[in-house]
Design a protein around this motif. Structure first.
Motif, short mmCIF file in Angstrom:
data_model
loop_
_atom_site.label_atom_id
_atom_site.label_comp_id
_atom_site.label_asym_id
_atom_site.label_seq_id
_atom_site.Cartn_x
_atom_site.Cartn_y
_atom_site.Cartn_z
N GLU A 1 34.97 56.00 0.15
CA GLU A 1 34.67 56.68 -1.09
C GLU A 1 35.12 58.12 -0.96
OE1 GLU A 1 30.62 56.28 -2.15
OE2 GLU A 1 30.79 54.18 -2.71
N VAL A 2 35.78 58.62 -1.98
CA VAL A 2 36.29 59.99 -1.95
C VAL A 2 35.77 60.75 -3.16
CG1 VAL A 2 38.37 59.40 -0.66
CG2 VAL A 2 38.42 59.36 -3.16
N ARG A 3 35.60 62.04 -2.97
CA ARG A 3 35.14 62.89 -4.05
C ARG A 3 36.35 63.46 -4.79
NH1 ARG A 3 34.36 67.30 -6.49
NH2 ARG A 3 32.32 67.95 -7.28
N ARG A 4 36.12 63.83 -6.06
CA ARG A 4 37.18 64.49 -6.81
C ARG A 4 37.63 65.75 -6.05
NH1 ARG A 4 36.93 65.60 -13.08
NH2 ARG A 4 35.18 66.99 -12.72
N GLY A 5 38.95 65.93 -6.01
CA GLY A 5 39.50 67.08 -5.31
C GLY A 5 39.84 66.81 -3.86
N PHE A 6 39.54 65.59 -3.36
CA PHE A 6 39.89 65.27 -1.98
C PHE A 6 41.39 65.02 -1.88
CE2 PHE A 6 40.40 62.25 1.56
CZ PHE A 6 39.77 62.97 2.56
#
Length: 447
Positions: free
Chosen positions: A380-385
């Motif tokens: 899972e990745v966050r926005r801006g990664f």
């Protein structure tokens, strides 16, 4: 007021997270469960590569496209119960409800005006109202928020600033650093929040004051730095003149459970479309959604000089996606929180990453030269990664990012004038969250 410098908010919904010691960038959660073979992801889900009829896609026709917010600090008088009418809410039933509920609230007022933020939709319909017990932010500050109920009548939510702020941090950074020297922000914010903050400020930057960056203006932030269970998050951002505390512009985060959250300005303007169309710093858009030539001119074979060459019928194919021209190696960022559901080589796409987002959305990042070497299938990745880098792999005519947005498997043109997704607009049950945050997390509203 007392926003703790090291505190962490509990506003976001908790998520299970596995800590990865080798991770260099915050905003990344390991969900791979031991998956070590990136190339095998090509066969993960064939439906990711199926073309579906765009006629099947129903866009969000119920979005509040005319949504707007008004705010101020109304001078106190003997008829405080008439506040809704005084600020333009023409609803007799609500006015009666407001008067019946607020007598004790007004008994606890401090100061000489009543801060308010009210939201309206189509035909000036009242959508939410938040009021605060004075233009003072401290442990006694309270905000009451009124919203229409879907079952008739009205709802009232009461919040105390001391409960909201104990896990949040207030940060002030020079506007010039946000716009032009983001490296200086690295020791103040997680790297993915730096990218997000830059995107926010560029959108809310007042166009009628193009010399603002040459002043000592600051950006005031309310940030949740997150922990092992949830993402770091910017909850409020304001551009302020520190000399007179004038607020030039502001933005606030609205959290959602069923779809990705969204930023809105203090005036109710939606900012999300820009986030979902800017996965990198690009030179130009070299090609958009539409029909492109699929073949070249063909000349028939001829044995005589009198036979004139004829041109074969030109064939076209659909180009579903946006091509962003940029140099090889340009970093590419996730446009929203999501899960990696494809990571590997895939025919014409070349090196491809597919992210799955709540609400039936997927984003595609194709022709990459390489991936973030810590990214794995299932993360899972966050926005801006930073997920990958521009390349020219697969069926590519030069270095660029091919970016696609799909809803329920159907291609969406994010630049289309008629494209309106639930991601980008305020929904009826979300308005109260924005108006309460304007009062709770924004700078005090005065007359």
């Amino acid at each position: 007021m007392g926003f703790s410098p090291l505190a962490q908010s509990q506003t976001n919904q908790p998520r299970k997270k596995v800590n990865v010691q080798s991770t260099k960038q915050i905003g990344f959660k390991d969900k791979s469960a031991g998956a070590n073979t990136k190339s095998s992801s090509m066969s993960l889900n064939p439906e990711l590569f199926q073309r579906k009829n765009s006629n099947e896609l129903i866009l969000d026709n119920d979005a509040n496209l005319d949504y707007r917010v008004v705010q101020g600090c109304l001078r106190r008088n003997f008829n405080e119960g008439n506040l809704p009418t005084s600020i333009g809410i023409d609803n007799r039933q609500f006015s009666e409800f407001f008067k019946s509920q607020t007598k004790a609230f007004f008994d606890r007022m401090r100061g000489d005006c009543i801060p308010y933020a009210a939201a309206f939709t189509t035909r000036n319909r009242f959508d939410s109202l938040s009021i605060m017990n004075g233009p003072i932010q401290d442990s006694k500050t309270e905000v009451w928020t009124f919203t229409p109920s879907a079952f008739g009548g009205f709802l009232l939510q009461q919040d105390l600033l001391k409960n909201e702020s104990k896990n949040l941090s207030e940060i002030r950074v020079p506007l010039k650093e946000v716009l032009y020297d983001q490296r200086k922000l690295g020791d103040k914010l997680p790297v993915e929040l730096v990218w997000e903050l830059n995107s926010i400020i560029k959108q809310i930057y007042p166009e009628d004051n193009n010399s603002l960056e040459n002043t000592n203006s600051i950006v005031r932030l309310i940030v949740d730095f997150g922990d092992r269970e949830r993402w770091a998050q910017i909850w409020a951002a304001e551009i302020i003149d520190p000399n007179n505390n004038e607020i030039f512009s502001s933005a606030f985060w609205v959290s959602r459970n069923d779809i990705p959250g969204a930023f809105f300005t203090g005036n109710g303007e939606a900012l999300e479309r820009s986030f979902w169309t800017n996965p990198l710093s690009y030179r130009r858009i070299s090609r958009g959604v539409g029909m492109v030539r699929a073949g070249s001119v063909k000349r028939p074979k001829t044995n005589t000089a009198v036979t004139k060459p004829t041109q074969a019928k030109q064939r076209y194919r659909a180009h579903m996606g946006i091509d962003y021209a940029a140099p090889i190696g340009t970093p590419i960022f996730s446009v929203a929180d999501g899960k990696v559901v494809h990571l590997g080589y895939s025919g014409a796409f070349g090196n491809l990453i597919v992210l799955e987002h709540p609400g039936g959305y997927h984003t595609y990042y194709a022709h990459l030269s390489n991936y973030n070497n810590e990214l794995e299938l299932g993360n899972e990745v966050r926005r801006g990664f930073e997920i990958g880098y521009v390349g020219s792999t697969g069926r590519s005519t030069g270095p660029h990012l091919h970016f696609e947005l799909r809803k329920d498997g159907i291609y969406v043109d994010p630049y289309g004038s008629k494209t309106q997704l639930d991601l980008w607009s305020m929904r009826d049950n979300e308005s109260g969250q924005l108006t309460r945050e304007i009062l709770l997390l924004g700078s005090p509203i005065t007359r």
